[in-house]
Design a protein around this motif. Structure first.
Motif, mmCIF file in Angstrom:
data_model
loop_
_atom_site.group_PDB
_atom_site.id
_atom_site.type_symbol
_atom_site.label_atom_id
_atom_site.label_comp_id
_atom_site.label_asym_id
_atom_site.label_seq_id
_atom_site.Cartn_x
_atom_site.Cartn_y
_atom_site.Cartn_z
ATOM 1 N N ALA A 79 0.838 -1.199 0.000
ATOM 2 C CA ALA A 79 0.000 0.000 0.000
ATOM 3 C C ALA A 79 0.873 1.250 0.000
ATOM 4 C CB ALA A 79 -0.933 -0.008 1.211
ATOM 5 N N LEU A 80 1.933 1.222 0.813
ATOM 6 C CA LEU A 80 2.839 2.376 0.862
ATOM 7 C C LEU A 80 3.522 2.587 -0.489
ATOM 8 C CD1 LEU A 80 4.477 1.807 4.367
ATOM 9 C CD2 LEU A 80 2.874 3.629 3.754
ATOM 10 N N ALA A 82 2.397 1.756 -3.454
ATOM 11 C CA ALA A 82 1.413 2.310 -4.391
ATOM 12 C C ALA A 82 1.228 3.809 -4.144
ATOM 13 C CB ALA A 82 0.080 1.568 -4.261
ATOM 14 N N MET A 83 1.176 4.197 -2.867
ATOM 15 C CA MET A 83 1.036 5.625 -2.544
ATOM 16 C C MET A 83 2.233 6.423 -3.057
ATOM 17 S SD MET A 83 -0.175 5.594 1.403
ATOM 18 C CE MET A 83 -1.518 4.537 1.940
ATOM 19 N N ALA A 84 3.426 5.865 -2.849
ATOM 20 C CA ALA A 84 4.652 6.563 -3.259
ATOM 21 C C ALA A 84 4.684 6.738 -4.779
ATOM 22 C CB ALA A 84 5.882 5.799 -2.783
ATOM 23 N N ALA A 92 -1.269 3.706 -9.606
ATOM 24 C CA ALA A 92 -0.863 2.410 -9.073
ATOM 25 C C ALA A 92 -1.995 1.841 -8.231
ATOM 26 C CB ALA A 92 0.399 2.552 -8.224
ATOM 27 N N VAL B 57 5.619 8.740 2.938
ATOM 28 C CA VAL B 57 5.818 8.441 1.512
ATOM 29 C C VAL B 57 4.969 9.316 0.607
ATOM 30 C CG1 VAL B 57 6.510 6.043 1.908
ATOM 31 C CG2 VAL B 57 4.137 6.565 1.373
ATOM 32 N N GLU B 65 -5.503 2.952 -1.509
ATOM 33 C CA GLU B 65 -4.274 2.406 -0.940
ATOM 34 C C GLU B 65 -4.193 2.661 0.558
ATOM 35 O OE1 GLU B 65 -2.762 0.437 -2.816
ATOM 36 O OE2 GLU B 65 -4.008 1.040 -4.498
#
Lengths: 425, 425
Positions: A79-80, A82-84, A92, B57, B65
């Protein structure tokens, strides 16, 4: 434009900075015109922390619940990540193993992938997203329970997804530059291998090389998915593992005679002393071991002394299974009829791997000469078509690896460094 | 033998010790002959830690997400809780919101439960297991994406599951002994309420009482599921929230005239000054606010000054929405035609809640008298059938709450403590 599956291990996404660095690399692949599917492991020490929590509430955590717990790790990292990526202006979506269609059997903590039905992943990338998939996990076919694939499972997830999506390549990003001719921590002059065949890589993996696990390479070979093992830190070309040699400039990289030297000090040796030398004895011994669900490695039976009609049978196995094996054999003592058991966990295994040894008869002799010159005593020998392994004292292993590596011209700055092509050794 | 749904919040399972304590309590319920379904929140600070990681992030974490990330928290706590129960010799299985059949809409971060299809939970408890379900999460009906229900979502999960499973009771375990006649941190003499009707509880919840959220109580009322709010630490009887008064000994607890005093200092007040006093003006103002997706609370329009034909309209809203509301109104300034905006975030709201006020005309007067005696100035007034709310200066709120609590005989050691039955106040 093709489809690339990339896999990032826990050390590559150990913290927020790591996640952002990996996100940039992923976006670069996307910018280069590829469809990108990413498999990610849990962040750094997350899994160990979860295991620690589990041990605090229960001395023997149950399989199903343990898997449910551990899979939280990838859920966080994916999840992190995808956020980044979204933060870099690209789309993403993250998917659990279950959502990605990773179907397994029901053996919790070390499930095997039965099938991959990546419909949602295909749709996601076709819509222009970068798909992030949790490594190491799946869902059981019969009970729909969450499962984990065991150690190195994320690599297998990546290869299995690459196969199901018919990807051009599966890139395994790690904290080393690729596969080396020996463990660089032991052999300072070890060289990075540019290309290695599936067969040689399988032998290296089963002989103690830790970069790729046997299961993952086996899967890639079965579906003919080229693997590119490379560093998530350096960005350099790493090691290609595939059926056909890769192109480098205008030349094909040729098959090496010797791919590398692997070693393994995680095994122990059990010798069953004084076994009646008659048909069926070995079968009784190894049935007892198999019933205890212990995987063994090398097996050697010595010639029996004609006077006694008794022989000794030795085999190696993971040290962690030693206690269980001894117990199993003691229980079967009457059926087997042996005199005694000897247990030895101060052993090491050195293996020389290379398809070239099939057609180069001097390899075996050269291997033994190198060990002899280094003063290393050999206790057991086992060979396959493209591998020779010996068991020595654990204390001798590092010296033995260096001696063999050097003798076969694998050292990086040696005059003998060119080991590609028919040098006839 | 009946089916009990128990919900444990994050503070009850903050560490391994907490998880083991909760496991014992759950096993006790099972030993008492109940089928037990448990809804659990993430451990202690887990959610905050995950939010912190997300902010590292990406400054604005994306909805889908972010939900994927946060749901890792319950996955950890529920698996650990199941392990701890198994360690006590009882069978337990944990289920994600998705596995438990919690179907929601697609509004990430604050999804609403559309349906609950608890087939796997029913099967699990019928097979003799204690079923542990992740609170706060579900899966969206259309996209099959993981969703979260927003703050207090685990309580709603518990009530929704209780409704779907036709449970006898939904026990909400928390770190306080139940619902009190006022916030015990403000009113030392606040009393625990033994029973309160759904209606009164709804008014308390929307007036600032934090023990149960409005949404959860609303759900319980709709499906007539009795809620028992109690401490996971003390084991004492807590507060029952239901349609019908509970039995205590051989007596029914009677309907209180006044259930309690709630207060709220999380709101701000906006006054739109100099609005033309003609039909449709209020509609334009509140359409602008609604279009910005801002929920407002109280609305008051003063009588217009005949000489100018202009009036003032005031409303309250969460402080967190203040900036957005001012922006929305400034944009609509021409359409509305107001003179200026006044923003005030130094306000507090005090509410007196009780079904008895419908039939006891003195309540409103008594409320205002108590505030007057305490020297508290009233800025806005709003009433429902069973609630009176006033806005005062924020600094006056605590004193006002104590004054009203005491005036209505709610203090625990007061001679007036008996507020059940027709004392006619």
């Amino acid at each position: 434009m093709g489809l690339v599956v990339q896999k990032y291990g826990g050390s590559s996404v150990a913290d927020a900075e790591g996640i952002k660095r990996v996100a940039k690399r992923i976006v670069d692949a996307k910018k280069n015109g590829h469809q990108v599917v990413v498999v990610v492991s849990a962040m750094g020490d997350t899994t160990d922390e979860l295991i620690d929590l589990a041990e605090q509430v229960s001395p023997i955590p149950a399989g199903r619940e343990f898997d449910m717990l551990l899979t939280a790790g990838e859920r966080i990292s994916m999840a992190l990540l995808a956020m980044a990526i979204k933060n870099l202006g690209h789309e993403a979506q993250s998917f659990t193993g279950s959502q990605a269609g990773v179907i397994t059997d029901s053996v919790h903590n070390k499930a095997r992938i039965i099938d991959v039905t990546p419909g949602r992943i295909r749709t996601s990338v076709d819509e222009g997203n970068i798909a992030i998939v949790a490594g190491f996990q799946g869902v059981s076919q019969d009970k729909k329970d969450i499962t984990t694939l065991g150690r190195g499972g994320s690599d297998t997830t990546a290869v299995a997804l690459a196969a199901a999506l018919d990807a051009d390549v599966c890139e395994i990003y790690t904290d080393v530059d690729g596969v080396f001719t020996a463990d660089p921590r032991v052999v300072k002059k070890a060289r990075k291998i540019d290309w290695i065949s599936f067969e040689d890589m399988l032998e290296l993996a089963s002989s103690g090389s830790k970069v790729l696990l046997h299961r993952c390479v086996e899967y890639a070979r079965r579906y003919n998915i080229p693997i590119h093992v490379r560093s998530s830190f350096s960005g350099l070309q790493g090691t290609w593992v595939s059926n056909e040699p890769i192109q480098q400039g205008d030349q094909k990289v040729e098959q090496a005679i010797i791919s590398g030297v692997a070693h393994d000090t995680s095994e122990a040796k059990i010798t069953v002393v004084g076994v009646p030398d008659k048909p069926g004895e070995a079968a009784v011994i190894f049935r007892a071991i198999a019933n205890a669900e212990i995987n063994i490695d090398m097996v050697v039976q010595n010639v029996s002394a004609a006077s006694t009609g008794l022989t000794d049978i030795s085999f190696t196995l993971p040290k962690t299974e030693g206690r269980k094996a001894i117990d199993a054999l003691e229980k079967a003592k009457t059926a087997i009829g042996f005199e005694s058991l000897r247990y030895d966990d101060q052993i090491g295994k050195i293996s020389l791997v290379g398809a070239g040894m099939k057609t180069n008869p001097g390899v075996t002799a050269g291997f033994f000469e190198a060990l002899s010159d280094a003063g290393v005593n050999i206790e057991l020998i086992s060979t396959s078509e493209i591998r020779i392994s010996v068991v020595t004292r654990a204390d001798d292993v590092n010296e033995a690896v260096r001696a063999v590596h050097s003798a076969f011209g694998l050292d990086s700055d040696s005059d003998e460094a060119v080991v590609y092509g028919g040098t006839g050794r």
